[in-house]
Design a protein around this motif. Sequence first.
Motif, PDB file in Angstrom:
ATOM      1  N   GLY A 150       0.812  -1.219   0.000  1.00 30.72           N
ATOM      2  CA  GLY A 150       0.000   0.000   0.000  1.00 30.72           C
ATOM      3  C   GLY A 150       0.841   1.262   0.000  1.00 30.72           C
ATOM      4  O   GLY A 150       1.984   1.267   0.454  1.00 30.72           O
ATOM      5  N   LYS A 151       0.267   2.335  -0.488  1.00 31.77           N
ATOM      6  CA  LYS A 151       0.975   3.618  -0.580  1.00 31.77           C
ATOM      7  C   LYS A 151       1.111   4.291   0.778  1.00 31.77           C
ATOM      8  O   LYS A 151       0.281   4.119   1.665  1.00 31.77           O
ATOM      9  N   ASN A 152       2.197   5.060   0.921  1.00 32.46           N
ATOM     10  CA  ASN A 152       2.453   5.892   2.108  1.00 32.46           C
ATOM     11  C   ASN A 152       2.363   5.128   3.427  1.00 32.46           C
ATOM     12  O   ASN A 152       1.797   5.621   4.391  1.00 32.46           O
ATOM     13  N   GLN A 153       2.941   3.949   3.484  1.00 33.41           N
ATOM     14  CA  GLN A 153       2.828   3.179   4.720  1.00 33.41           C
ATOM     15  C   GLN A 153       4.152   2.862   5.398  1.00 33.41           C
ATOM     16  O   GLN A 153       4.156   2.370   6.519  1.00 33.41           O
ATOM     17  N   PHE A 154       5.281   3.166   4.759  1.00 28.11           N
ATOM     18  CA  PHE A 154       6.570   2.795   5.343  1.00 28.11           C
ATOM     19  C   PHE A 154       7.408   4.009   5.698  1.00 28.11           C
ATOM     20  O   PHE A 154       7.411   4.997   4.984  1.00 28.11           O
ATOM     21  N   ASP A 155       8.137   3.894   6.811  1.00 27.05           N
ATOM     22  CA  ASP A 155       9.040   4.965   7.240  1.00 27.05           C
ATOM     23  C   ASP A 155      10.294   5.009   6.386  1.00 27.05           C
ATOM     24  O   ASP A 155      10.968   6.029   6.324  1.00 27.05           O
ATOM     25  N   GLY A 156      10.618   3.882   5.766  1.00 23.73           N
ATOM     26  CA  GLY A 156      11.816   3.876   4.946  1.00 23.73           C
ATOM     27  C   GLY A 156      11.964   2.621   4.125  1.00 23.73           C
ATOM     28  O   GLY A 156      11.290   1.613   4.355  1.00 23.73           O
ATOM     29  N   ALA A 157      12.865   2.725   3.158  1.00 25.88           N
ATOM     30  CA  ALA A 157      13.173   1.597   2.284  1.00 25.88           C
ATOM     31  C   ALA A 157      14.672   1.538   2.054  1.00 25.88           C
ATOM     32  O   ALA A 157      15.346   2.573   1.991  1.00 25.88           O
ATOM     33  N   LEU A 158      15.168   0.326   1.932  1.00 29.35           N
ATOM     34  CA  LEU A 158      16.552   0.099   1.539  1.00 29.35           C
ATOM     35  C   LEU A 158      16.513  -0.342   0.084  1.00 29.35           C
ATOM     36  O   LEU A 158      15.679  -1.173  -0.293  1.00 29.35           O
ATOM     37  N   PHE A 159      17.377   0.233  -0.728  1.00 30.13           N
ATOM     38  CA  PHE A 159      17.415  -0.099  -2.151  1.00 30.13           C
ATOM     39  C   PHE A 159      18.832  -0.539  -2.489  1.00 30.13           C
ATOM     40  O   PHE A 159      19.703   0.278  -2.757  1.00 30.13           O
ATOM     41  N   ASP A 160      19.061  -1.842  -2.422  1.00 32.86           N
ATOM     42  CA  ASP A 160      20.392  -2.415  -2.637  1.00 32.86           C
ATOM     43  C   ASP A 160      20.326  -3.466  -3.747  1.00 32.86           C
ATOM     44  O   ASP A 160      20.543  -4.652  -3.509  1.00 32.86           O
ATOM     45  N   PRO A 161      20.035  -3.027  -4.978  1.00 27.63           N
ATOM     46  CA  PRO A 161      19.941  -3.969  -6.093  1.00 27.63           C
ATOM     47  C   PRO A 161      21.341  -4.356  -6.572  1.00 27.63           C
ATOM     48  O   PRO A 161      22.337  -3.785  -6.113  1.00 27.63           O
ATOM     49  N   PRO A 162      21.423  -5.305  -7.496  1.00 29.22           N
ATOM     50  CA  PRO A 162      22.721  -5.531  -8.139  1.00 29.22           C
ATOM     51  C   PRO A 162      23.200  -4.197  -8.733  1.00 29.22           C
ATOM     52  O   PRO A 162      22.403  -3.428  -9.259  1.00 29.22           O
ATOM     53  N   TYR A 163      24.499  -3.920  -8.630  1.00 30.14           N
ATOM     54  CA  TYR A 163      25.023  -2.606  -8.998  1.00 30.14           C
ATOM     55  C   TYR A 163      25.305  -2.447 -10.486  1.00 30.14           C
ATOM     56  O   TYR A 163      25.529  -1.338 -10.949  1.00 30.14           O
ATOM     57  N   SER A 164      25.376  -3.531 -11.224  1.00 31.60           N
ATOM     58  CA  SER A 164      25.678  -3.436 -12.654  1.00 31.60           C
ATOM     59  C   SER A 164      24.817  -4.430 -13.415  1.00 31.60           C
ATOM     60  O   SER A 164      24.252  -5.363 -12.838  1.00 31.60           O
ATOM     61  N   TYR A 165      24.733  -4.239 -14.714  1.00 30.62           N
ATOM     62  CA  TYR A 165      23.956  -5.152 -15.538  1.00 30.62           C
ATOM     63  C   TYR A 165      24.566  -6.551 -15.523  1.00 30.62           C
ATOM     64  O   TYR A 165      23.854  -7.549 -15.582  1.00 30.62           O
ATOM     65  N   ARG A 166      25.888  -6.637 -15.399  1.00 27.32           N
ATOM     66  CA  ARG A 166      26.555  -7.939 -15.287  1.00 27.32           C
ATOM     67  C   ARG A 166      26.085  -8.641 -14.014  1.00 27.32           C
ATOM     68  O   ARG A 166      25.766  -9.831 -14.019  1.00 27.32           O
ATOM     69  N   GLN A 167      26.004  -7.895 -12.909  1.00 28.46           N
ATOM     70  CA  GLN A 167      25.543  -8.491 -11.653  1.00 28.46           C
ATOM     71  C   GLN A 167      24.080  -8.920 -11.748  1.00 28.46           C
ATOM     72  O   GLN A 167      23.702  -9.948 -11.201  1.00 28.46           O
ATOM     73  N   VAL A 168      23.259  -8.142 -12.447  1.00 27.83           N
ATOM     74  CA  VAL A 168      21.855  -8.525 -12.646  1.00 27.83           C
ATOM     75  C   VAL A 168      21.815  -9.882 -13.344  1.00 27.83           C
ATOM     76  O   VAL A 168      21.125 -10.810 -12.909  1.00 27.83           O
ATOM     77  N   SER A 169      22.578 -10.006 -14.429  1.00 28.69           N
ATOM     78  CA  SER A 169      22.621 -11.269 -15.186  1.00 28.69           C
ATOM     79  C   SER A 169      23.076 -12.421 -14.304  1.00 28.69           C
ATOM     80  O   SER A 169      22.511 -13.522 -14.366  1.00 28.69           O
ATOM     81  N   GLU A 170      24.088 -12.187 -13.462  1.00 25.12           N
ATOM     82  CA  GLU A 170      24.588 -13.244 -12.572  1.00 25.12           C
ATOM     83  C   GLU A 170      23.530 -13.683 -11.563  1.00 25.12           C
ATOM     84  O   GLU A 170      23.394 -14.869 -11.272  1.00 25.12           O
ATOM     85  N   HIS A 171      22.774 -12.721 -11.021  1.00 23.25           N
ATOM     86  CA  HIS A 171      21.727 -13.051 -10.047  1.00 23.25           C
ATOM     87  C   HIS A 171      20.653 -13.925 -10.689  1.00 23.25           C
ATOM     88  O   HIS A 171      20.161 -14.866 -10.070  1.00 23.25           O
ATOM     89  N   TYR A 172      20.273 -13.589 -11.912  1.00 24.19           N
ATOM     90  CA  TYR A 172      19.277 -14.400 -12.607  1.00 24.19           C
ATOM     91  C   TYR A 172      19.837 -15.778 -12.948  1.00 24.19           C
ATOM     92  O   TYR A 172      19.130 -16.785 -12.829  1.00 24.19           O
ATOM     93  N   LYS A 173      21.090 -15.842 -13.345  1.00 19.49           N
ATOM     94  CA  LYS A 173      21.720 -17.116 -13.724  1.00 19.49           C
ATOM     95  C   LYS A 173      21.723 -18.102 -12.555  1.00 19.49           C
ATOM     96  O   LYS A 173      21.488 -19.300 -12.735  1.00 19.49           O
ATOM     97  N   VAL A 174      21.959 -17.603 -11.337  1.00 19.69           N
ATOM     98  CA  VAL A 174      21.938 -18.450 -10.143  1.00 19.69           C
ATOM     99  C   VAL A 174      20.585 -19.141  -9.996  1.00 19.69           C
ATOM    100  O   VAL A 174      20.495 -20.272  -9.518  1.00 19.69           O
ATOM    101  N   LEU A 175      19.528 -18.469 -10.432  1.00 15.57           N
ATOM    102  CA  LEU A 175      18.174 -19.027 -10.323  1.00 15.57           C
ATOM    103  C   LEU A 175      17.783 -19.833 -11.555  1.00 15.57           C
ATOM    104  O   LEU A 175      16.638 -20.260 -11.681  1.00 15.57           O
ATOM    105  N   GLY A 176      18.728 -19.985 -12.484  1.00 18.05           N
ATOM    106  CA  GLY A 176      18.428 -20.723 -13.709  1.00 18.05           C
ATOM    107  C   GLY A 176      17.602 -19.920 -14.690  1.00 18.05           C
ATOM    108  O   GLY A 176      16.927 -20.483 -15.554  1.00 18.05           O
ATOM    109  N   LYS A 177      17.613 -18.595 -14.554  1.00 17.83           N
ATOM    110  CA  LYS A 177      16.860 -17.720 -15.451  1.00 17.83           C
ATOM    111  C   LYS A 177      17.826 -16.914 -16.305  1.00 17.83           C
ATOM    112  O   LYS A 177      18.989 -16.737 -15.947  1.00 17.83           O
TER     113      LYS A 177
END
Length: 184
Positions: free
Chosen positions: A83-110
């Motif tokens: 829901g909207k406007n319900q959290f005091d904060g969020a952490l945003f720690d995604p993979p830092y590069s497109y290579r890391q994104v690809s690696e994260h998906y590869k671990v899951l077989g995607k």
Amino acid sequence: MSPTPPMKEERIKIERKWAMPSMATFTIKPIAEFLSRYVPAGGTSWIDPFAGYNSPAYITNDHNPDTPARHHLEALDFVKSLGKNQFDGALFDPPYSYRQVSEHYKVLGKKATQLDTSTNFYNRVLNPLADIIKTGGYCISFGWNTNAMGKNRGFEIVEILIVAHGGHHNDTLVTVERKLPTLL
């Protein structure tokens, strides 16, 4: 008539510390200490759509089912389910590069799609994430740059922590932004 003095601009606090690098961002000592100033013990009313293994947020998500996150959805699906406007904060720690994104998906077989390895990967999560943070709440972003929520989403930068890792390692940049009241 004398010219109008410039408006007082708030200063952004920037601090630099050194620590060994780690894939477990939240275990890096200066980052853990820094987060303890913003995220209350137990992280109640804080969310993390890319939680990994050591998030201080209470409501956690990671698409990898092997992590201890409470939810295991794609980050976009997770954020859109809240829901909207319900959290005091969020952490945003995604993979830092497109290579890391690809690696994260590869671990899951995607296979990462072109959409997953473009700026849309980040923006499509940041846009709805901005909506679920309360006015005055924080988004703390991690990466190799300080591009995160930004003014267009109604946030202002409050503080930046630079964690140098030495050698040929990229610094980790931690950007704290506060959600401003919306003007009607």
